[in-house]
Motif scaffolding. Structure first.
Motif, PDB file in Angstrom:
ATOM      1  N   TRP A  24       0.680  -1.220   0.177  1.00  0.00           N
ATOM      2  CA  TRP A  24       0.030  -0.002  -0.241  1.00  0.00           C
ATOM      3  C   TRP A  24       0.905   1.179   0.151  1.00  0.00           C
ATOM      4  CZ3 TRP A  24      -4.616   0.702  -1.543  1.00  0.00           C
ATOM      5  CH2 TRP A  24      -5.667  -0.418  -1.429  1.00  0.00           C
ATOM      6  N   ALA A  25       2.141   0.930   0.165  1.00  0.00           N
ATOM      7  CA  ALA A  25       2.944   2.159   0.604  1.00  0.00           C
ATOM      8  C   ALA A  25       3.077   3.148  -0.855  1.00  0.00           C
ATOM      9  CB  ALA A  25       4.430   1.847   1.009  1.00  0.00           C
ATOM     10  N   ASP A  26       3.164   2.457  -1.717  1.00  0.00           N
ATOM     11  CA  ASP A  26       3.196   3.163  -3.154  1.00  0.00           C
ATOM     12  C   ASP A  26       2.119   3.684  -3.655  1.00  0.00           C
ATOM     13  OD1 ASP A  26       2.085   1.123  -4.418  1.00  0.00           O
ATOM     14  OD2 ASP A  26       3.753   0.907  -5.931  1.00  0.00           O
ATOM     15  N   THR A  30      -1.851  -2.848  -8.470  1.00  0.00           N
ATOM     16  CA  THR A  30      -2.024  -3.098  -9.699  1.00  0.00           C
ATOM     17  C   THR A  30      -2.744  -4.820  -9.825  1.00  0.00           C
ATOM     18  OG1 THR A  30       0.390  -4.403 -10.044  1.00  0.00           O
ATOM     19  CG2 THR A  30       0.140  -2.018 -10.432  1.00  0.00           C
ATOM     20  N   GLU A  33      -0.049  -7.472  -8.880  1.00  0.00           N
ATOM     21  CA  GLU A  33       0.136  -7.680  -7.446  1.00  0.00           C
ATOM     22  C   GLU A  33      -0.969  -8.315  -6.824  1.00  0.00           C
ATOM     23  OE1 GLU A  33       2.984  -3.603  -6.864  1.00  0.00           O
ATOM     24  OE2 GLU A  33       0.543  -3.467  -6.808  1.00  0.00           O
ATOM     25  N   PRO A  64      -8.929   1.757   0.019  1.00  0.00           N
ATOM     26  CA  PRO A  64      -7.498   1.932   0.724  1.00  0.00           C
ATOM     27  C   PRO A  64      -7.603   1.911   2.201  1.00  0.00           C
ATOM     28  CG  PRO A  64      -7.694   3.948  -0.389  1.00  0.00           C
ATOM     29  CD  PRO A  64      -8.862   3.127  -0.705  1.00  0.00           C
ATOM     30  N   PRO A  65      -6.899   1.374   3.290  1.00  0.00           N
ATOM     31  CA  PRO A  65      -6.697   1.730   4.615  1.00  0.00           C
ATOM     32  C   PRO A  65      -6.595   3.307   4.732  1.00  0.00           C
ATOM     33  CG  PRO A  65      -4.619   0.794   3.759  1.00  0.00           C
ATOM     34  CD  PRO A  65      -5.619   0.766   2.523  1.00  0.00           C
ATOM     35  N   LYS A  66      -7.078   3.299   5.834  1.00  0.00           N
ATOM     36  CA  LYS A  66      -7.210   4.833   6.218  1.00  0.00           C
ATOM     37  C   LYS A  66      -5.883   5.119   6.894  1.00  0.00           C
ATOM     38  CE  LYS A  66     -11.844   5.511   8.063  1.00  0.00           C
ATOM     39  NZ  LYS A  66     -12.751   5.878   9.174  1.00  0.00           N
ATOM     40  N   PRO A  67      -5.351   6.510   6.571  1.00  0.00           N
ATOM     41  CA  PRO A  67      -4.084   6.873   6.733  1.00  0.00           C
ATOM     42  C   PRO A  67      -3.544   6.499   8.542  1.00  0.00           C
ATOM     43  CG  PRO A  67      -5.071   8.546   5.692  1.00  0.00           C
ATOM     44  CD  PRO A  67      -6.187   7.435   5.886  1.00  0.00           C
ATOM     45  N   PHE A  70      -3.313   2.741   8.447  1.00  0.00           N
ATOM     46  CA  PHE A  70      -2.093   2.453   7.972  1.00  0.00           C
ATOM     47  C   PHE A  70      -0.679   2.846   8.853  1.00  0.00           C
ATOM     48  CE2 PHE A  70       1.242   3.818   4.528  1.00  0.00           C
ATOM     49  CZ  PHE A  70       1.192   2.559   4.023  1.00  0.00           C
ATOM     50  N   LYS A  71      -0.857   3.821   9.202  1.00  0.00           N
ATOM     51  CA  LYS A  71       0.424   4.287  10.362  1.00  0.00           C
ATOM     52  C   LYS A  71       0.209   3.471  11.522  1.00  0.00           C
ATOM     53  CE  LYS A  71       0.264   8.596   9.795  1.00  0.00           C
ATOM     54  NZ  LYS A  71       1.242   8.856   9.061  1.00  0.00           N
TER      55      LYS A  71
END
Lengths: 766, 766
Positions: A24-26, A30, A33, A64-67, A70-71
């Protein structure tokens, strides 16, 4: 993820967390992936359907995961001791164990292989993916740093040679607080400051250094060049004003005048009681000075000359010291006697009284602001029928006798003028030496900054000094090597000039012209690299590259436009060629060359053209042979080409124009060979083994970098093959990498006074 | 000579005079020369012993003719009608007849052959030696001159395209007397003038051009770029101040903020009622902006952010508009909520009141003098616990919700920050377009000067416009061609940006980064050539190259350091590569490449590698294939090299550093291909046949000159052989010679207002 009951129920699922975080970092997932992860999950028999669905649900590209979540994934990982965890699998496993509350967890043995296969297919570098979570990612680039493999003082004394004491004394003067840099309120303020500095230098005796002792001098021309060079670590307006007064104005009186002029003027010139100018260039004639139009008409009746500007294009332009301070000038003008033109001669013409009032008939305008050197008061001079006495003609090479007849040992007006110019070749030695000092200062600033400035670094690692980056090394190391090369070459030129005999005159003129062009182009290019290498800091005036660059920019133009000079060198080489062949005439030489072309100059040998052995590539003989081959072959082909064009009926002027680009390369190749030869000679003569080894590396870098720049030519000639030029590029990279270690020490060896360097970004930690 | 009884007794001896004159003209008589003349004389049976001795006595090297006598020899010859006299023999013969008083003289038939043999052996060009005495020596170089093979207005409208009207309007403004250049008394004076110009532009509506209509704008981004480009014919400080205010400050609010910000700020920004800054760069972080350290700490209690500079390295530096005029700034700072770092976000922070009083906690220092752009008030900003309300966060990509939690559709902080930066890519379009305008002005000045400035010429002929010299053409014609090439490439980039879709974002970012670097490096190099090509005149500030060069020098640094940008391009290309192969992972691609290297990319074919046929060399397909080949092969080898290093266990950070030089070339090769492609496309689409033919030549010159610059690489690869690269060099020379004819008209087509060109040396004769 972390709060889900699935993971609290089955902490083994934590093994996916580091991988998920990395994916998820980038920001983008795709289809490939997704497919890979899907496959990985499907294979795992220890995960039940519900858990699998949950894991897959965390990979929804539109959700996507929430920031914050994610953090928190990363924070989880950070709780671990990451030291011995090599990759995402190991980190995940440790995380799972940590959350299970147990000491050990059993995973299927296949799991590790599965993970590694997935990482490979995803293009993740397994060894490196873990660095996202770590804070001590060390790499070769991070760890690389300066060293010093020689004693700086020894290198300095090697550079300074027998001039060491004088250099130290001059440095003491320019490092004095009264020479501190400051901002100027106006052009006038700046010019007065520069005048004041020159007066101080004159007071200390540096102005008259080259003059005879009866004029207060030391009769030491070598010292004069040393002074110019050392002063050039300081303000360059001061250097040029100094050069105009004591070099151009003083030396023209000294070399073109006779005893009566020396006795009358030199003392006052050396002490700056009589500020003066060198008035050669006219608006209409800069390079082609043979075409000067100012006239000096002899009047038999009262034995005077009438100095006159016949049209606006004939006004003297860019004349240093003219706008404000000059009281007299050496004026170059066509001598007319009884309506007959005797070519360009030199005359001392007053411009202002000692109180600064202008002389009748002399009109001076200010050239105004320039790109640089604004401390020099350049002006435009018009003469309207100014009368000067007969004795003001500088009559070393020609006189008007008592009967009012022209007399000279040289029949041809042109030849006489060029002989006069030849005696002034010293200017073409002082300028490149000054230019080189400016390059050294620029390199010192940029290399010091490159050593302390850090930017970017590996994931999870420290930032890296920018001098560790290859491109930065490529920008600064070859110029550093070349500045050493030029130092020794200019020392050689100076020595040749000091030891000159009449028969060397033409060779020395060519050498001076060529080195002037080569060194000043080098300075312009180097300071541009330094500016860019220092980024925004390099753009701030306080960091001095501004002044260095703008002040030296005109060095490629004055004392002879570089392109014109390089052609002069080439023409001289074509004549030298003739002399080498024992005074055969030029056509015999042409014919000889053509017939020899395929044999004597061709030292191509398949073993050598392909040899990429490191020992060979670093070998001084290989370098010098390659430089010599280029010099000869390129001169040879230029000669052939000119002959061919002329044989085909082309006008020789056109032929030279068609070959102009080629001729400039003839000049460059000659100079490069001389520079390398002198550098190698210096290395051979160096006794201190540490200095010798540092210089050897620099000399190799200079040689290979120059060959690399000319690789197109070598390949065209078949002198080298592609694999060899590629190997040379690699070797240049390696040498840059090696030299970088010593780089700071190599600039320290220039021993530039800290106050002269001036730039805050280059400040030494005390 | 003339007064001797020998010659009065036997006027036939006059036949030697022109030859003697020529021999003495260079001042030295060599032994070979003496031997040759001796032989010539000895052969002559019509000369008696006494006469022979006399003739030989005139060749004594230690007793050259007196200047007066020497001159009288020439005067003798000048009495003749030289028109039909081809060589020294014929001139001598005519002279003898003249002095004999007869109509005809009998000479031995062999005499002519003897003379010609001697001339040949002496290396005199028989056809040319006579020019010493003539005054109308015409050569191809002398006679060559400008032509105009197309209609300038048509070319201008082709360059301007659909923006023609806007361009004309902007030009009208900057050509207004209130925009006249002047000297400044001080930094303050200059900055106030530049502010005033920007205010005038804002008043005319140009500041808000890209903004929505409710904010007074035209919603026309294309127009905004056109305005920047056109303004760049005028003062560049004004352009940068304009860009800071309306581009950086305005667009950051527009693109990073949401409707509330637009409504609140855009109108005042566009009208310059609210001068502001773009505060991203910090002293410690210029290129690596991800590492910014300024903090914005959220305070849940009162819903505010605390903006703070935690250490001196974190101060904002080089911030345009900050030192004097800015009242607010978009500040980039790490958002901290509850001790958690959410990466870099953007905030509107007040700096000064509308009366110019500074806000508590904001400390601003002046960056002081810079190399150029001194009309822009760059400053350093420190924040000491400055409180701003929550709504000042520019929240297009992230917000803090009502519960004080961070929210964003992008999970990763880095990814989010780079997405934000991506929306600001417009700056990387405006800058190269501005740079190109500066190049065009420089080229206009240098080419006009090269057309009128004459220097040197054939013996006895007129001086030649310096633009007729090959080296001068080589300096200025390739940049002229490249400026056209870049014009169309930047137009293409702009169009791609205007039409962008989300999936194009990365490609457009790479294109913008690459073209920014390529165009600004081009500008730096071109203005340097222009400066040198204008000699001393180029150094005077009045001729504008000073300002153009110094103002644009930082273009290679700001909006991204060029070296860093080129690496960014290369990395993007490596990823594109991956996409081309249908989302294979990077390692599969590497493997695929390695196996394919020897086949698919190698289109080397002995017929093509050696083909030096002119038709082939000028063929667009040959050019584009060569560019494409280079682009692919160099990308391919970079990929292979990275893979090899990593396979061998090298850390990827080190691997990228080792390949850094290679990667920069990957970027350049890509950009060059795009530029050529767009130029060729433009040529194809041009309907006017005269413009088309002029553009075709420029396009060929751009292509071949670029190939020539890269010839080392092509030869290394075996894509071309030496005879071909030599033929290309010849063709480049020929194209420079051809393009020179149109050069003036091609700069006229830029249609730069005369008042903006400004340089006296480029003044149009009215």
């Amino acid at each position: 993820m972390l709060k889900s009951k699935h993971i609290t129920d089955n902490p083994k699922l934590y093994i996916f967390l580091p991988l998920y975080y990395t994916l998820w970092a980038d920001g983008v997932l795709t289809p490939t992936e997704l497919k890979e992860i899907n496959a990985l999950i499907e294979k795992q028999s220890w995960i039940n359907e519900e858990e699998k669905n949950w894991l897959l649900s965390l990979l929804n590209p539109s959700n996507p995961p929430k920031p914050t979540d994610f953090k928190s994934w990363k924070s989880e990982v950070k709780k671990l001791d990451l030291n011995n965890l090599a990759n995402l699998y190991e980190i995940g496993k440790a995380l799972a164990i940590y959350h299970s509350g147990q000491k050990k967890l059993d995973f299927e043995p296949r799991l590790q292989t599965d993970f590694q296969e997935t990482e490979l297919n995803l293009g993740l570098l397994s060894g490196e993916a873990g660095y996202t979570f770590k804070s001590d990612h060390k790499t070769i680039t991070t760890e690389y740093h300066k060293e010093r493999n020689f004693e700086v003082e020894k290198m300095t004394s090697l550079l300074d040679g027998n001039q060491s004491l004088l250099i130290k004394n001059v440095k003491k003067v320019i490092a004095d607080p009264s020479f501190a840099y400051r901002e100027y309120d106006s052009l006038l303020d700046q010019r007065e400051q520069v005048l004041q500095w020159c007066q101080e230098l004159a007071k200390q005796g540096y102005g008259s250094w080259a003059f005879p002792q009866y004029a207060g001098g030391k009769d030491d021309m070598e010292g004069y060049f040393t002074i110019m060079e050392t002063l050039s670590y300081h303000d360059l307006s001061m250097v040029i004003k100094f050069g105009v007064q004591f070099g151009l104005w003083g030396m023209s009186v000294y070399f073109l005048g006779t005893e009566k002029h020396h006795k009358k003027y030199l003392k006052d010139i050396g002490s700056l009681r009589l500020p003066g100018c060198f008035a050669m260039t006219e608006t209409g004639h800069g390079s082609n000075v043979r075409g000067l139009e100012t006239t000096a008409t002899y009047n038999k009746e009262d034995e005077t000359f009438l100095i006159h500007t016949p049209n606006p294009e004939a006004r003297k332009e860019y004349i240093g010291n003219a706008a404000l301070h000059g009281q007299a000038a050496t004026v170059f003008a066509k001598l007319i006697i009884d309506g007959e033109d005797y070519g360009v001669n030199a005359f001392v013409v007053p411009l202002r009284t000692s109180e600064g009032k202008s002389i009748k008939g002399v009109r001076i305008e200010d050239c105004g602001r320039k790109m640089g050197l604004n401390g020099v008061d350049n002006g435009v001079i018009y003469f309207d029928q100014v009368v000067i006495p007969k004795e003001n003609m500088l009559d070393k090479f020609a006189t008007v006798n008592e009967r009012g007849e022209f007399e000279s040992p040289i029949s041809s007006d042109n030849r006489r003028f060029f002989t006069m110019l030849g005696t002034l070749v010293g200017g073409r030695i002082g300028i490149p030496r000054s230019a080189l000092s400016a390059s050294k200062t620029g390199l010192t600033i940029a290399i010091r900054y490159g050593e302390t400035r850090k930017q970017f670094g590996p994931e999870g690692g420290e930032e890296v000094p920018i001098l560790n980056y290859r491109m930065h090394q490529r920008r600064l190391m070859p110029p550093l090597a070349k500045s050493y090369a030029l130092h020794f070459a200019l020392k050689y030129l100076t020595q040749r000039f000091l030891d000159r005999k009449e028969e060397d005159a033409q060779e020395i003129e060519a050498l001076a012209a060529g080195l002037k062009a080569y060194a000043t182009w080098f300075t312009t290019a180097t300071l541009q690299e330094c500016r860019e290498a220092c980024g925004g800091k390099g753009y701030l005036s306080e960091n001095r590259i501004d002044a260095l660059k703008n002040d030296t920019d005109v060095y490629t133009t004055f004392e002879g436009d570089n392109v014109v000079l390089m052609q002069l060198v080439a023409k001289n080489r074509l004549t030298e060629f003739r002399q080498e062949f024992g005074d055969m005439n030029i056509f015999t030489v042409f014919n000889y060359i053509t017939s020899q072309a395929k044999t004597s100059f061709i030292e191509k040998n398949p073993i050598i053209t392909r040899n990429t052995d490191q020992g060979h590539l670093l070998d001084f003989n290989f370098h010098l042979n390659a430089f010599r081959y280029r010099e000869k072959a390129i001169l040879n082909s230029a000669a052939q080409r000119l002959k061919r064009h002329i044989d085909e009926g082309m006008d020789s002027f056109d032929a030279f124009n068609v070959a102009q680009h080629h001729l400039v390369n003839v000049g460059k190749a000659y100079i490069e060979r001389v520079v390398l030869e002198q550098f190698q000679k210096q290395v051979h003569e160096t006794t201190d083994q540490y200095c010798k080894s540092a210089l050897t590396q620099l000399c190799q870098l200079y040689a290979l970098h120059t060959i690399e720049q000319n690789r197109g030519w070598y390949l065209e000639q078949g002198y080298m093959e592609g694999n060899k030029t590629k190997a040379i590029r690699k070797e240049v990279n390696q040498l840059c990498w090696e030299v970088r270690k010593n780089a700071l020490a190599l600039t320290d060896a220039f021993d530039i006074p800290e106050s002269c360097i001036g730039a805050p970004i280059a400040r030494r930690e005390v």
